[in-house]
Design an enzyme around this catalytic site. Sequence first.
Site, PDB file in Angstrom:
ATOM      1  CD  GLN A 174     -21.824  -2.399  42.989  1.00 42.40           C
ATOM      2  OE1 GLN A 174     -22.253  -2.905  41.951  1.00 42.40           O
ATOM      3  NE2 GLN A 174     -20.898  -1.455  42.983  1.00 42.40           N
ATOM      4  CG  ASP A 325     -14.174  -0.309  44.782  1.00 40.16           C
ATOM      5  OD1 ASP A 325     -14.348  -0.814  43.655  1.00 40.16           O
ATOM      6  OD2 ASP A 325     -15.109   0.021  45.528  1.00 40.16           O
TER       7      ASP A 325
END
Length: 445
Positions: A174, A325
Site C-alpha cells: 500500500q 492477509d
Amino acid sequence: MSHGPATPLTAPASGPLTGEAHVPGDKSISHRALILGAMAVGETRITGLLEGQDVLDTGAAMRAFGAQVAKEGDTWVVRGVGVGGLMEPADVIDCGNSGTGVRLLMGAAATHGFAVTYTGDASLRSRPMARVTDPLALFGAQAHGRSGGRLPMTLVGAADPVPVRYATPVPSAQVKSAVLLAGLNAPGETVVVEREATRDHSERMLAGFGAEIGVEDSNEGRVITLVGRPDLSPQTIAVPRDPSSAAFPVCAALIVPGSDVLVPNIGLNPTRAGLFETLVEMGADLTYENPREEGGEPVADLRARFSPDMKGVEVPPARAASMIDEYPVLSVVAANAAGTTVMRGVAELRVKECDRIDAMATGLRACGVEVRDGADWWEVDGRGPCGVAGGATVATHLDHRIAMSFLVAGLGAQSPVTVDDAGPIATSFPIFRALMEALGGTFRG
C-alpha cells in the site's frame, strides 16, 4: 460507507464441500484498475472487477475526482482525465472499510494542488495513516488529521511536487503504491526501495498503462524507478480472481472431510501466492490445473481436497509480505493440523482492519485451541483433523477476514462457531455465504 446493525452468523459442522467456487475478482487489481483508468486519457474497460463495497467506494472516489466510472453490461468503463487532471472533490471522500482504497487514493491526489478530506467507517478511522502520509510529505503534501494520524484527515496536495526517493521502513504494498501513484504527477524520477519485495500489481499495471517504470535488485533491496508525468494509455483489463478470497473455500475444503473444490482462474502472482506455498509445505492436497497468463498476471485453476495429514510448519518471515492477509485463515488450518505452526515477522497484522493477531488468538482460544503471541509473532498448536472444539461466539471487530476465517473454522469444528457480525464481509467478498452454501456448507442467521 456506514455499517448498519450487527448481523451475527453461525457456521455448524459441514458435510463435504464439493464443486466449483467462482470467487470474485482480485481486490488489489480492481482498486488499481479504477485509479489508473481514471488517470489515463480515454476509455479503459474492465471485466471481472470485484464489486465489493471497498472497490465500489474507490470507483465513487474516482468519479468525485472527475473521471467517469460506470458499469455497462458486464464491463466497467472508466473514462479518464489524464495524469495531472484530477479535480478537487466537492465533498468528503468516504473510503468505507478500505485501507487499500484510502492509501492509494491519497497517493494519487497528493501531487495535485488541492485539498481532499478522507474518512471511513469506525474500523478505518481507527487505523494510523502516518505510514503513507509521511512519504507523501516528501513530495510536498501536508496531512491534517486526528491524533495519531487518524481519519478523518485532510490531505493538502503539493502544488509544485518534487521527485522522491523513499526506502520503505516495513514491507507494504500500500505504501509503495501510494508513493508510485504520487510520483505519476511529479517531475523527474520517483524511486521506491523495498528491502523485502511486496505484491507488484502496481508495477505491472503501471507498465501496462504505458508508464516508464523499471525494477531491479540491488544491495539495497528491490529498486523501483518511475518516470513522472507520462501519458497513460487506456487499457482493456480482465481481472483475475482474488487469491485472498480463494483462500476461504480452499482452506475450508482442506479441513472438512470428503471435500473436493475447484477454484477456477485464480491469480498466482508470486508476490501473492505465499499461502498456497505454505499449505503445500503443511501437506495440503492442492494441485494447479491449466496454468496460463491473463492480463500480465499468472493464473491457474486450483483444486483443494480434504487433507487429514497436515503438519504444523514454521512460516519463513520473508514470506509474510506475499500472504499477509491470509494469516488469519492459515491459523484456522493450523488448528486442524498436527503439531505447532509458527508465524513470525507479522507485525503488520497488528494494524490491519483490527489487531488480527489478537482477534484470531482470542477467538481460537475460545474454540479450545492453544495460541501464544507476541508483538510480531504467534504460534498455534494444532489439534489434528476435526479436532477444534468450537462452540464459541467470536468478536470480529468489523474485520471481514476475521469473520470469514471463523466461519470457515465452524465448518470443520465439533460444535458451531458464531461470529458477532458478518456484515463487513460485504466489503471484499459479497457472495461469500452464497458461494459456500453452493459448495455444501450451511450457515444460520
